[in-house]
Design a protein around this motif. Structure first.
Motif, PDB file in Angstrom:
ATOM      1  N   MET A   1       0.845  -1.200   0.000  1.00  0.00           N
ATOM      2  CA  MET A   1       0.000   0.000   0.000  1.00  0.00           C
ATOM      3  C   MET A   1       0.878   1.249   0.000  1.00  0.00           C
ATOM      4  O   MET A   1       1.846   1.333   0.747  1.00  0.00           O
ATOM      5  N   GLN A   2       0.504   2.220  -0.850  1.00  0.00           N
ATOM      6  CA  GLN A   2       1.242   3.468  -0.882  1.00  0.00           C
ATOM      7  C   GLN A   2       0.878   4.342   0.330  1.00  0.00           C
ATOM      8  O   GLN A   2      -0.283   4.408   0.720  1.00  0.00           O
ATOM      9  N   PRO A   3       1.858   5.001   0.923  1.00  0.00           N
ATOM     10  CA  PRO A   3       1.551   5.885   2.059  1.00  0.00           C
ATOM     11  C   PRO A   3       0.624   7.021   1.647  1.00  0.00           C
ATOM     12  O   PRO A   3       0.646   7.470   0.505  1.00  0.00           O
ATOM     13  N   ASP A   4      -0.193   7.476   2.584  1.00  0.00           N
ATOM     14  CA  ASP A   4      -1.046   8.644   2.369  1.00  0.00           C
ATOM     15  C   ASP A   4      -0.248   9.871   2.791  1.00  0.00           C
ATOM     16  O   ASP A   4      -0.050  10.133   3.971  1.00  0.00           O
ATOM     17  N   PHE A   5       0.223  10.650   1.800  1.00  0.00           N
ATOM     18  CA  PHE A   5       1.110  11.762   2.105  1.00  0.00           C
ATOM     19  C   PHE A   5       0.379  12.944   2.724  1.00  0.00           C
ATOM     20  O   PHE A   5       0.986  13.763   3.419  1.00  0.00           O
ATOM     21  N   THR A   6      -0.928  13.051   2.503  1.00  0.00           N
ATOM     22  CA  THR A   6      -1.689  14.106   3.175  1.00  0.00           C
ATOM     23  C   THR A   6      -1.668  13.886   4.687  1.00  0.00           C
ATOM     24  O   THR A   6      -1.396  14.809   5.471  1.00  0.00           O
ATOM     25  N   LEU A   7      -1.951  12.660   5.100  1.00  0.00           N
ATOM     26  CA  LEU A   7      -1.946  12.351   6.528  1.00  0.00           C
ATOM     27  C   LEU A   7      -0.529  12.325   7.083  1.00  0.00           C
ATOM     28  O   LEU A   7      -0.310  12.660   8.256  1.00  0.00           O
ATOM     29  N   LEU A   8       0.449  11.952   6.257  1.00  0.00           N
ATOM     30  CA  LEU A   8       1.832  11.954   6.724  1.00  0.00           C
ATOM     31  C   LEU A   8       2.294  13.383   7.003  1.00  0.00           C
ATOM     32  O   LEU A   8       2.950  13.652   8.012  1.00  0.00           O
ATOM     33  N   ARG A   9       1.930  14.310   6.126  1.00  0.00           N
ATOM     34  CA  ARG A   9       2.288  15.717   6.354  1.00  0.00           C
ATOM     35  C   ARG A   9       1.633  16.234   7.636  1.00  0.00           C
ATOM     36  O   ARG A   9       2.251  16.966   8.422  1.00  0.00           O
ATOM     37  N   GLU A  10       0.374  15.848   7.853  1.00  0.00           N
ATOM     38  CA  GLU A  10      -0.331  16.257   9.068  1.00  0.00           C
ATOM     39  C   GLU A  10       0.333  15.671  10.301  1.00  0.00           C
ATOM     40  O   GLU A  10       0.481  16.346  11.329  1.00  0.00           O
ATOM     41  N   LEU A  11       0.743  14.415  10.228  1.00  0.00           N
ATOM     42  CA  LEU A  11       1.420  13.778  11.362  1.00  0.00           C
ATOM     43  C   LEU A  11       2.708  14.518  11.701  1.00  0.00           C
ATOM     44  O   LEU A  11       2.965  14.854  12.860  1.00  0.00           O
ATOM     45  N   VAL A  12       3.528  14.802  10.682  1.00  0.00           N
ATOM     46  CA  VAL A  12       4.794  15.489  10.916  1.00  0.00           C
ATOM     47  C   VAL A  12       4.566  16.870  11.518  1.00  0.00           C
ATOM     48  O   VAL A  12       5.308  17.318  12.392  1.00  0.00           O
ATOM     49  N   ALA A  13       3.492  17.553  11.072  1.00  0.00           N
ATOM     50  CA  ALA A  13       3.249  18.929  11.511  1.00  0.00           C
ATOM     51  C   ALA A  13       2.677  19.014  12.915  1.00  0.00           C
ATOM     52  O   ALA A  13       2.816  20.052  13.573  1.00  0.00           O
TER      53      ALA A  13
END
Length: 249
Positions: A1-13
């Motif tokens: 499964m490809q990572p969800d970069f929208t949620l990854l950006r939110e997690l990092v922020a």
């Protein structure tokens, strides 16, 4: 499964303990210079380098790419032993070391292994760099690697998912927040709210018991210990259900 970069950006922020400076990403030329030495970097790690360039987890650095005019061109080589591991992070105070399993052949994303500081033994920690950040966050939030094996499997790859119909399957920080907001520990201690449709209906799974794979749909405000009887069955394969929903029609 490809990572969800929208949620990854939110997690990092939003996650305490992850420190980055947006806008200081590395150039494509610098990233390619690194790849000319260590081989292809995985999409999620490339994304991190291009977005932030550098960052720390509880003060301990994540391997990065140096300017092209530097001798050797890349910092990530500091963690490369010339073999099948590319080490990119060491926990503070002489903790465990984390690195990519190069040449795993499992797809564009590279698994992340953890090397025990004391014994030198290694174990698979996550299935991608996005999964590494997600599992790291789950542990920091006191959620172990996930509230049940199905969610833990998802988090090893991606910090949740946003589906085409607007349904969100939570990453660790959002899961912790939403379950606290809905008082799940008091109202339904054997259950966990793992997502919602954005319109008040939640997705629930069991924390405990024999069946920790089935997902039920029920208004989030109606949560109680009889979710299994009152909720609508959604799937007994969370990972596969998300993959199917995200495929282009």
């Amino acid at each position: 499964m490809q990572p969800d970069f929208t949620l990854l950006r939110e997690l990092v922020a939003t996650v305490p303990g992850i420190a980055v400076e947006p806008g200081r990403g590395k150039t494509e030329d610098a990233i390619r210079a690194a790849e000319s030495v260590v081989g292809p970097l995985c999409p999620a790690y490339r994304w991190w380098l291009a977005e932030y360039g550098e960052g720390t987890l509880h003060g301990a650095g994540v391997g990065t790419v140096a300017p092209l005019h530097w001798i050797g061109a890349i910092d990530v080589l500091d963690g490369w032993e010339g073999g099948d591991r590319l080490w990119f992070h060491r926990a503070g105070d002489g903790g465990d070391t984390y690195g990519f399993e190069l040449g795993s052949g499992g797809g564009p994303e590279l698994p992340v292994v953890r090397r025990d500081h004391f014994t030198g033994e290694e174990e698979r920690f996550a299935d991608s760099f996005a999964g590494f950040l997600t599992v790291w966050t789950a542990l920091a939030c006191g959620l172990k690697d996930g509230p049940n094996p199905s969610v833990a499997r998802l988090w090893r790859t991606t910090p949740g998912a946003v589906l085409p119909d607007g349904t969100v399957v939570y990453g660790p920080a959002l899961l912790k927040h939403r379950n606290e907001a809905h008082e799940m520990q008091r109202r339904a201690p054997h259950w966990v709210l793992v997502g919602d449709d954005g319109r008040g209906t939640g997705l629930f799974m069991r924390r405990h018991g024999r069946d920790r794979t089935t997902v039920h749909r029920l208004p989030a405000d109606d949560a109680a210990n009889d979710i299994g009887e009152r909720g609508d069955f959604v799937t007994d394969d969370l990972y596969g259900w998300i993959e199917a929903a995200r495929k282009p029609s």
